[in-house]
Scaffold this active site. Structure first.
Site, PDB file in Angstrom:
ATOM      1  N   HIS A 120       0.870  -1.176   0.000  1.00 45.53           N
ATOM      2  CA  HIS A 120       0.000   0.000   0.000  1.00 45.53           C
ATOM      3  C   HIS A 120       0.907   1.225   0.000  1.00 45.53           C
ATOM      4  CE1 HIS A 120      -2.787   2.969   1.722  1.00 45.53           C
ATOM      5  NE2 HIS A 120      -3.775   2.141   1.404  1.00 45.53           N
ATOM      6  N   GLN A 200      -4.243  -4.915   7.460  1.00 46.10           N
ATOM      7  CA  GLN A 200      -5.215  -5.914   6.997  1.00 46.10           C
ATOM      8  C   GLN A 200      -5.078  -7.247   7.723  1.00 46.10           C
ATOM      9  OE1 GLN A 200      -7.635  -5.067   5.123  1.00 46.10           O
ATOM     10  NE2 GLN A 200      -6.953  -3.245   4.017  1.00 46.10           N
ATOM     11  N   CYS A 362      -4.740   2.287  -3.728  1.00 43.19           N
ATOM     12  CA  CYS A 362      -3.508   2.883  -3.166  1.00 43.19           C
ATOM     13  C   CYS A 362      -2.302   1.967  -3.395  1.00 43.19           C
ATOM     14  CB  CYS A 362      -3.652   3.214  -1.685  1.00 43.19           C
ATOM     15  SG  CYS A 362      -5.010   4.335  -1.349  1.00 43.19           S
TER      16      CYS A 362
HETATM   17  N1  C6P Z   1      -6.297   0.458   2.929  1.00 44.27           N
HETATM   18  C1  C6P Z   1      -8.106  -0.030   1.404  1.00 44.27           C
HETATM   19  O1  C6P Z   1      -9.230   0.148   0.950  1.00 44.27           O
HETATM   20  P1  C6P Z   1      -5.104   3.956   7.020  1.00 44.27           P
HETATM   21  O2  C6P Z   1      -5.760   4.665   5.864  1.00 44.27           O
HETATM   22  O3  C6P Z   1      -3.955   4.743   7.578  1.00 44.27           O
HETATM   23  O4  C6P Z   1      -6.070   3.492   8.052  1.00 44.27           O
HETATM   24  O5  C6P Z   1      -4.507   2.594   6.421  1.00 44.27           O
HETATM   25  C2  C6P Z   1      -3.589   2.626   5.362  1.00 44.27           C
HETATM   26  C3  C6P Z   1      -3.314   1.243   4.864  1.00 44.27           C
HETATM   27  C4  C6P Z   1      -2.043   0.714   5.040  1.00 44.27           C
HETATM   28  N2  C6P Z   1      -1.757  -0.538   4.669  1.00 44.27           N
HETATM   29  C5  C6P Z   1      -2.664  -1.346   4.109  1.00 44.27           C
HETATM   30  C6  C6P Z   1      -2.294  -2.738   3.734  1.00 44.27           C
HETATM   31  C7  C6P Z   1      -3.961  -0.870   3.904  1.00 44.27           C
HETATM   32  O6  C6P Z   1      -4.864  -1.671   3.353  1.00 44.27           O
HETATM   33  C8  C6P Z   1      -4.293   0.467   4.275  1.00 44.27           C
HETATM   34  C9  C6P Z   1      -5.644   1.037   3.987  1.00 44.27           C
HETATM   35  C10 C6P Z   1      -7.640   0.829   2.550  1.00 44.27           C
HETATM   36  O7  C6P Z   1      -7.352  -0.893   0.959  1.00 44.27           O
HETATM   37  C11 C6P Z   1      -7.800   2.284   2.237  1.00 44.27           C
HETATM   38  S1  C6P Z   1      -6.779   2.808   0.896  1.00 44.27           S
END
Ligand code: C6P
Length: 408
Positions: A120, A200, A362
């Protein structure tokens, strides 16, 4: 407890969407919230609200107690000690904190950070920026065809110059799960640390940071049934104790003079400013809720459902499913429908009450490797059942007929 009964814990799931039952299949983006969490936040504001760590009056002491109890709950949820938990706004802020503070300490010319193209952006950009700011290299481990990172591939790129291995535990796109213990062994053999993006995984499976061998581990409250705007960074006590703060200001100092300042102990030195107290209370209530269901049971349920989902959508002609070909070990299933943009598909599914995410998730470098500009993604959680999956499949078939008729 039946899934139907569990769904009743989540008020929003009773909502009708475009005249249909709501099939919420986007928990990898954010989860729905159980009443236990909503009640805990409300109770905090109605009964204990005050600022923490400053007031000498009873109410402030109660708010401080609530906040520190939340830290205790979150630490025990992942097998850590309370002083190893820094509250942040979420995974993104947790990783940025480590990359900036620990990165500044260990990165320089001749050193490298090892990560992967499947990360990500939140686990890629902070490491790129930290490495490049200090003249270090960023190395990428080669991905297996299903998008996973194998220990063998990792061992190919880690060397004596490696200071940090930064990997996701579970992918938010591919549905793959990394062997974190093996990655930790490889990193540690070269004196590097392992920083795990557990956004995740913490919400979906039992996590023990010691058993995993993680040195840092980042996760978000909102993906584990908690509120938005709160998350946590686990850092090994000895590593955190040797790190500099990143946010300077109130709450994090021991003493300030016009010539300098000294910092509080960890973890408080990393929590500059008034923290998200209600968020921490809500996140702890979420951890308690998940624990009451059982993390092993949640994982088993999701895996069973995701395998059913992958198998059912594969039966729809024209659907390509990404990720593992065989058994899946997480609740994320990413796919495309031949000739239909994922955004159009997700919009069509929405009209049938089905929520899935579409886009690059992302993960633009990963999308390039998949040779897809975007994909659709369904992700399940403890409140989903086969009815949600069947609703998705029926909507998918309907959407396919519509788009293919329009294209003719
Ligand atoms: N993924 C998705 O729909 P935040 O936004 O800080 O809570 O998490 C960021 C993030 C970091 N690592 C992984 C593996 C993620 O999946 C996510 C967030 C969401 O896949 C929003 S883009």
């Amino acid at each position: 407890m039946s899934i139907a009964a569990r769904r009743e814990d989540f008020p929003l799931l009773a909502t009708q969407m475009h005249g249909h039952r709501l099939a919420y299949l986007d928990s990898a983006a954010t989860s729905q919230k159980p009443r236990a969490v909503l009640d805990a936040v409300r109770r905090y504001y109605e009964e204990d609200n005050a600022n923490v760590h400053r007031g000498v009056y009873e109410l402030a002491a109660r708010a401080t107690q609530d906040y520190e109890d939340a830290r205790e709950t979150i630490s025990s949820f992942i097998g850590a000690a309370a002083e190893e938990i820094v509250f942040t706004r979420g995974t993104t802020e947790s990783i940025n904190l480590v990359a900036r503070s620990y990165g500044e300490k260990v990165l320089g010319p001749g050193t490298n950070v090892v990560t992967s193209a499947a990360e990500h952006h939140s686990n890629l950009l902070p490491w790129q920026q930290a490495a490049w700011a200090h003249g270090a290299e960023v190395r990428y481990v080669a991905l297996a065809p299903d998008g996973s990172v194998s220990p063998d591939a990792l061992a190919e790129v880690v060397d004596a110059g490696t200071r940090v291995v930064a990997l996701a535990h579970a992918s938010n796109v591919m549905g793959t799960v990394a062997d974190i213990s093996a990655a930790a062994e490889i990193a540690h053999a070269y004196g590097a640390v392992l920083a795990v993006d557990a956004a995740q995984s913490v919400p979906h499976r039992p996590i023990d940071v010691r058993a995993l061998g993680a040195d840092f581990l980042s996760f978000s409250g909102h993906k584990m049934c908690g509120p938005t705007g709160i998350g946590a960074l686990f850092g090994r006590a000895d590593l955190l104790a040797a790190m500099q703060p990143v946010y300077y200001g109130g709450e994090m100092i021991e003493e300030v003079t016009l010539q300098g300042a000294t910092w509080k102990e960890t973890p408080w030195r990393f929590e500059g400013g008034t923290p998200n107290i209600a968020g921490a209370v809500g996140m702890a209530a979420a951890a308690d809720y998940l624990r009451s269901v059982g993390m092993e049971a949640i994982h088993e349920h999701e895996v069973e459902l995701a395998n059913y989902l992958a198998q059912r959508i594969r039966e729809v002609p024209g659907v390509v499913v990404y990720g593992p070909k065989g058994q899946r070990d997480s609740g994320v299933v990413t796919f495309n429908l031949d000739g239909v943009h994922a955004h159009d598909l997700a919009t069509a599914l929405d009209t049938e009450g089905v929520c899935v995410r579409a886009g690059h998730h992302c993960c633009q470098p990963l999308m390039r490797q998949l040779q897809a500009s975007s994909t659709a993604r369904a992700s399940v959680y403890l409140y989903n059942d086969r009815e949600d999956v069947d609703q998705l499949v029926d909507a998918l078939v309907k959407a396919k007929e519509f788009f293919h008729r329009v294209a003719r």
